[in-house]
Write a protein that holds these residues in place. Structure first.
Motif, short mmCIF file in Angstrom:
data_model
loop_
_atom_site.label_atom_id
_atom_site.label_comp_id
_atom_site.label_asym_id
_atom_site.label_seq_id
_atom_site.Cartn_x
_atom_site.Cartn_y
_atom_site.Cartn_z
N TRP A 83 -92.36 -13.15 7.57
CA TRP A 83 -92.51 -12.04 6.87
C TRP A 83 -92.11 -10.37 6.80
CZ3 TRP A 83 -94.91 -7.68 9.91
CH2 TRP A 83 -94.95 -7.54 10.98
N VAL A 119 -91.03 -9.67 16.55
CA VAL A 119 -92.51 -10.27 16.43
C VAL A 119 -93.27 -10.90 18.16
CG1 VAL A 119 -92.58 -11.09 14.73
CG2 VAL A 119 -92.56 -12.38 15.87
N GLY A 165 -98.26 -6.78 9.39
CA GLY A 165 -98.82 -7.70 10.88
C GLY A 165 -98.36 -6.21 11.70
N GLY A 213 -95.44 -16.53 19.91
CA GLY A 213 -96.38 -17.37 19.65
C GLY A 213 -96.76 -17.17 17.96
N THR A 214 -95.91 -15.91 17.29
CA THR A 214 -96.43 -15.91 15.96
C THR A 214 -95.08 -16.20 14.81
OG1 THR A 214 -95.99 -13.54 16.50
CG2 THR A 214 -98.04 -14.04 17.04
N ALA A 215 -95.00 -16.06 13.68
CA ALA A 215 -93.57 -16.46 13.26
C ALA A 215 -93.25 -14.81 12.78
CB ALA A 215 -94.11 -16.31 11.99
N ASP A 216 -91.59 -15.08 12.44
CA ASP A 216 -91.49 -13.52 12.12
C ASP A 216 -90.75 -13.31 10.86
OD1 ASP A 216 -89.54 -15.22 12.61
OD2 ASP A 216 -88.15 -14.18 13.36
#
Length: 295
Positions: free
Chosen positions: A112, A104, A87, A107-110
């Motif tokens: 990970w 991150v 990522g 608008g993106t997931a964190d």
């Protein structure tokens, strides 16, 4: 006068004629059922082999498409080692190179980020010393697992508070400005190996100084001697390139993808094998020489 009673049943002659006909019909039906079952098993074997070949191609595609030549570590006939992309993060605070505050992209997931491990590769882009030159990439490795810090705006021009993470690096080679991208990678191996009398395509990842256990990802395939799996790094002109670490930049820039050739025996339950299905594909890298310095 007594009327003769009608005859009941069959005569011996009729039985002797009907019995062979019945046996012939039963044998024909049995042979038909055996043929149908055999065709069904053969079709199932074809579908199973095709599925395994397709699965291996999809696995390789998912691993390699986001990469470029510099992400290759080793490519031999039966072993592929790459730095898989996990990522991208954005630097929020980079005054202390060995301890970066990151978040991150919006608008993106964190989720990970919490799965990162000690030893994962961290690649950043810092300004070039020469004016007008593109950013220069530098790499380090995680010294500790990331820790979550309080929510806060990541950049000066942002108001929304976002989750931030602290990356503790093994050295201070990264001097990054706020807003600079950071790419996190993990060493991953795909290899052709033997287990329980069959050959498989296995996958494992680095965990610190060690490697995870090798897990079968696709197979079974033909043996190594029969060319079950063949891997080759290819240039844009479809010429094979030997890849062994460390890989020079001049060679990495020529690599356009990896060619995968597979051979899988078609095993029909109860009928044995005898036929080998094969497939070949070239997985091209998305990254090009023109954008090699940015994620």
């Amino acid at each position: 006068m007594r009327q003769p009673r009608p005859r009941q049943g069959s005569t011996l002659v009729e039985l002797l004629v009907a019995l062979p006909l019945a046996l012939l019909a039963a044998a024909t039906a049995a042979l038909l059922l055996i043929h149908v079952a055999r065709v069904a098993r053969m079709q199932s074997a074809v579908l199973s082999t095709t599925r395994e070949l397709r699965h291996a191609r999809l696995l390789l595609t998912a691993e390699l498409e986001p990469l470029d030549g510099r992400d290759l570590v080793v490519v031999t006939d039966t072993l592929l080692e790459v730095r898989s992309h996990l990522g991208v993060l954005i630097v929020c605070e980079g005054r202390h190179p060995a301890n970066l505050l990151v978040a991150v992209p919006a608008g993106t997931a964190d989720q990970w980020v919490s799965t990162l491990r000690v030893g994962d590769d961290v690649r950043g882009w810092q300004p070039s010393v020469a004016a007008g030159e593109p950013p220069v990439d530098r790499t380090s490795r995680l010294r500790e697992t990331p820790t979550s810090v309080a929510h806060a705006p990541c950049l000066a021009n942002e108001r929304a508070a976002v989750p931030q993470w602290r990356l503790s690096l093994a050295d201070s080679t990264l001097t990054l400005l706020p807003g600079a991208p950071v790419l996190v990678r993990r060493d991953t191996r795909l290899q052709h190996y033997r287990s329980a009398g069959a050959w498989w395509l296995g996958r494992r990842q680095r965990d610190g100084a060690l490697w995870d256990g090798l897990q079968p990802a696709a197979g079974p395939f033909a043996s190594a001697a029969d060319g079950g799996i063949r891997l080759r790094a290819m240039t844009s002109g479809e010429m094979p390139v030997a890849v062994l670490a460390p890989l020079a930049d001049s060679i990495a820039e020529r690599i356009a993808g990896v060619e995968l050739s597979l051979r899988a025996p078609r095993r029909v339950p109860g009928l044995g094998g005898g036929r080998v299905d094969s497939a070949s594909t070239l997985v091209a890298f998305r990254a090009t020489a023109s954008d090699r310095r940015q994620p």
